[in-house]
Design a protein around this motif. Sequence first.
Motif, PDB file in Angstrom:
ATOM      1  N   LEU A  52      40.270 -37.985 -34.359  1.00 10.73           N
ATOM      2  CA  LEU A  52      39.200 -38.974 -34.266  1.00 10.73           C
ATOM      3  C   LEU A  52      37.913 -38.447 -34.896  1.00 10.73           C
ATOM      4  O   LEU A  52      37.163 -39.196 -35.516  1.00 10.73           O
ATOM      5  CB  LEU A  52      38.952 -39.366 -32.810  1.00 10.73           C
ATOM      6  N   ARG A  53      37.646 -37.159 -34.746  1.00 15.23           N
ATOM      7  CA  ARG A  53      36.455 -36.567 -35.346  1.00 15.23           C
ATOM      8  C   ARG A  53      36.551 -36.467 -36.862  1.00 15.23           C
ATOM      9  O   ARG A  53      35.551 -36.294 -37.531  1.00 15.23           O
ATOM     10  CB  ARG A  53      36.211 -35.177 -34.772  1.00 15.23           C
ATOM     11  N   SER A  54      37.775 -36.547 -37.406  1.00 16.45           N
ATOM     12  CA  SER A  54      37.954 -36.393 -38.850  1.00 16.45           C
ATOM     13  C   SER A  54      37.889 -37.723 -39.603  1.00 16.45           C
ATOM     14  O   SER A  54      38.214 -37.776 -40.779  1.00 16.45           O
ATOM     15  CB  SER A  54      39.291 -35.701 -39.133  1.00 16.45           C
ATOM     16  N   ILE A  55      37.452 -38.781 -38.944  1.00 12.89           N
ATOM     17  CA  ILE A  55      37.355 -40.094 -39.602  1.00 12.89           C
ATOM     18  C   ILE A  55      35.954 -40.272 -40.180  1.00 12.89           C
ATOM     19  O   ILE A  55      34.949 -40.087 -39.492  1.00 12.89           O
ATOM     20  CB  ILE A  55      37.675 -41.231 -38.617  1.00 12.89           C
ATOM     21  N   GLU A  56      35.909 -40.654 -41.425  1.00  8.84           N
ATOM     22  CA  GLU A  56      34.659 -40.927 -42.130  1.00  8.84           C
ATOM     23  C   GLU A  56      34.343 -42.416 -41.983  1.00  8.84           C
ATOM     24  O   GLU A  56      35.214 -43.261 -42.153  1.00  8.84           O
ATOM     25  CB  GLU A  56      34.822 -40.568 -43.601  1.00  8.84           C
ATOM     26  N   PHE A  57      33.083 -42.737 -41.703  1.00  7.13           N
ATOM     27  CA  PHE A  57      32.653 -44.120 -41.520  1.00  7.13           C
ATOM     28  C   PHE A  57      31.600 -44.485 -42.561  1.00  7.13           C
ATOM     29  O   PHE A  57      30.418 -44.240 -42.355  1.00  7.13           O
ATOM     30  CB  PHE A  57      32.081 -44.339 -40.107  1.00  7.13           C
ATOM     31  N   PRO A  58      32.013 -45.084 -43.680  1.00  8.94           N
ATOM     32  CA  PRO A  58      31.022 -45.535 -44.659  1.00  8.94           C
ATOM     33  C   PRO A  58      30.291 -46.779 -44.146  1.00  8.94           C
ATOM     34  O   PRO A  58      30.673 -47.366 -43.137  1.00  8.94           O
ATOM     35  CB  PRO A  58      31.862 -45.846 -45.901  1.00  8.94           C
ATOM     36  N   GLU A  59      29.249 -47.161 -44.868  1.00 12.66           N
ATOM     37  CA  GLU A  59      28.470 -48.335 -44.483  1.00 12.66           C
ATOM     38  C   GLU A  59      29.344 -49.583 -44.449  1.00 12.66           C
ATOM     39  O   GLU A  59      30.244 -49.743 -45.267  1.00 12.66           O
ATOM     40  CB  GLU A  59      27.312 -48.546 -45.459  1.00 12.66           C
ATOM     41  N   ILE A  60      29.057 -50.465 -43.490  1.00 18.52           N
ATOM     42  CA  ILE A  60      29.757 -51.740 -43.357  1.00 18.52           C
ATOM     43  C   ILE A  60      28.714 -52.827 -43.582  1.00 18.52           C
ATOM     44  O   ILE A  60      27.621 -52.775 -43.014  1.00 18.52           O
ATOM     45  CB  ILE A  60      30.405 -51.878 -41.964  1.00 18.52           C
ATOM     46  N   LYS A  61      29.043 -53.821 -44.386  1.00 19.76           N
ATOM     47  CA  LYS A  61      28.088 -54.871 -44.733  1.00 19.76           C
ATOM     48  C   LYS A  61      27.725 -55.732 -43.530  1.00 19.76           C
ATOM     49  O   LYS A  61      28.551 -55.975 -42.657  1.00 19.76           O
ATOM     50  CB  LYS A  61      28.646 -55.755 -45.837  1.00 19.76           C
ATOM     51  N   GLY A  62      26.498 -56.228 -43.539  1.00 18.02           N
ATOM     52  CA  GLY A  62      26.032 -57.145 -42.509  1.00 18.02           C
ATOM     53  C   GLY A  62      25.372 -56.433 -41.346  1.00 18.02           C
ATOM     54  O   GLY A  62      25.500 -55.221 -41.160  1.00 18.02           O
ATOM     55  N   LEU A  63      24.647 -57.205 -40.552  1.00 15.14           N
ATOM     56  CA  LEU A  63      23.936 -56.646 -39.410  1.00 15.14           C
ATOM     57  C   LEU A  63      24.898 -56.137 -38.338  1.00 15.14           C
ATOM     58  O   LEU A  63      24.732 -55.032 -37.819  1.00 15.14           O
ATOM     59  CB  LEU A  63      22.991 -57.701 -38.823  1.00 15.14           C
ATOM     60  N   ILE A  64      25.923 -56.920 -38.022  1.00 12.67           N
ATOM     61  CA  ILE A  64      26.910 -56.455 -37.046  1.00 12.67           C
ATOM     62  C   ILE A  64      27.638 -55.238 -37.606  1.00 12.67           C
ATOM     63  O   ILE A  64      27.935 -54.294 -36.871  1.00 12.67           O
ATOM     64  CB  ILE A  64      27.907 -57.570 -36.680  1.00 12.67           C
ATOM     65  N   GLY A  65      27.904 -55.217 -38.904  1.00 13.51           N
ATOM     66  CA  GLY A  65      28.541 -54.061 -39.529  1.00 13.51           C
ATOM     67  C   GLY A  65      27.712 -52.804 -39.384  1.00 13.51           C
ATOM     68  O   GLY A  65      28.236 -51.717 -39.126  1.00 13.51           O
ATOM     69  N   HIS A  66      26.395 -52.948 -39.543  1.00 13.03           N
ATOM     70  CA  HIS A  66      25.490 -51.799 -39.376  1.00 13.03           C
ATOM     71  C   HIS A  66      25.569 -51.250 -37.953  1.00 13.03           C
ATOM     72  O   HIS A  66      25.733 -50.048 -37.744  1.00 13.03           O
ATOM     73  CB  HIS A  66      24.063 -52.234 -39.705  1.00 13.03           C
ATOM     74  N   TYR A  67      25.457 -52.157 -36.977  1.00 10.19           N
ATOM     75  CA  TYR A  67      25.526 -51.722 -35.583  1.00 10.19           C
ATOM     76  C   TYR A  67      26.916 -51.188 -35.232  1.00 10.19           C
ATOM     77  O   TYR A  67      27.044 -50.218 -34.477  1.00 10.19           O
ATOM     78  CB  TYR A  67      25.154 -52.864 -34.638  1.00 10.19           C
ATOM     79  N   LEU A  68      27.955 -51.801 -35.767  1.00 16.60           N
ATOM     80  CA  LEU A  68      29.320 -51.345 -35.508  1.00 16.60           C
ATOM     81  C   LEU A  68      29.520 -49.930 -36.026  1.00 16.60           C
ATOM     82  O   LEU A  68      30.077 -49.077 -35.341  1.00 16.60           O
ATOM     83  CB  LEU A  68      30.333 -52.295 -36.136  1.00 16.60           C
ATOM     84  N   ARG A  69      29.079 -49.664 -37.249  1.00 16.67           N
ATOM     85  CA  ARG A  69      29.220 -48.321 -37.811  1.00 16.67           C
ATOM     86  C   ARG A  69      28.504 -47.288 -36.937  1.00 16.67           C
ATOM     87  O   ARG A  69      29.042 -46.220 -36.641  1.00 16.67           O
ATOM     88  CB  ARG A  69      28.656 -48.264 -39.223  1.00 16.67           C
TER      89      ARG A  69
END
Length: 181
Positions: A52-69
């Motif tokens: 789980l620590r080895s997962i990279e999270f790039p930017e996600i589009k949209g406001l909910i995407g920002h908060y989700l990331r």
Amino acid sequence: MSSSDTAAQIIRPSSLALAVALGLAALAGGCFRPLYAESTASTVGGSVRSALRSIEFPEIKGLIGHYLRNELVFEFDGGNEPDAAKTLKFDASIAESIEVVTVDYANGRADSAVLVATATWKVTRNGTGEVVSSGTNSVREPYERSSQRFATVRAARDAQVRAAKNLASLIRGQIAADLTS
């Protein structure tokens, strides 16, 4: 036959059933394995926690995407551990819609609404592109609408933040379960 003899006959079979049930529960208790323990093996190598620590999270589009990331980065890493090698990549798209629940017919305004947020995501291996986990999760977050415009905007924003937090929790559990070998 007295009533005490009948009670003794009724208690004995139920006592035996209780003893059998407790014995089976004790035997099955040894099969339990915590999902996030260091000893729980992962399908991608190592423990589920390290995967789980080895997962990279790039930017996600949209406001909910920002908060989700942001929520996913916090839930998967927590900021407690030094950066691990990122061998997996998370990719998601977010769709949101608003359902009007009630309408005040006197002035034609919606009194309340429900934000429906749906995340379609997948986790792939860096380099090979092999999908190790994927899914679609949806949450519904109600909020009140007001005649005051900024109060309605703030309530909608709060619903988006709640939706992102709930989606992050659902996604974390599903990825952890998928990575368990």
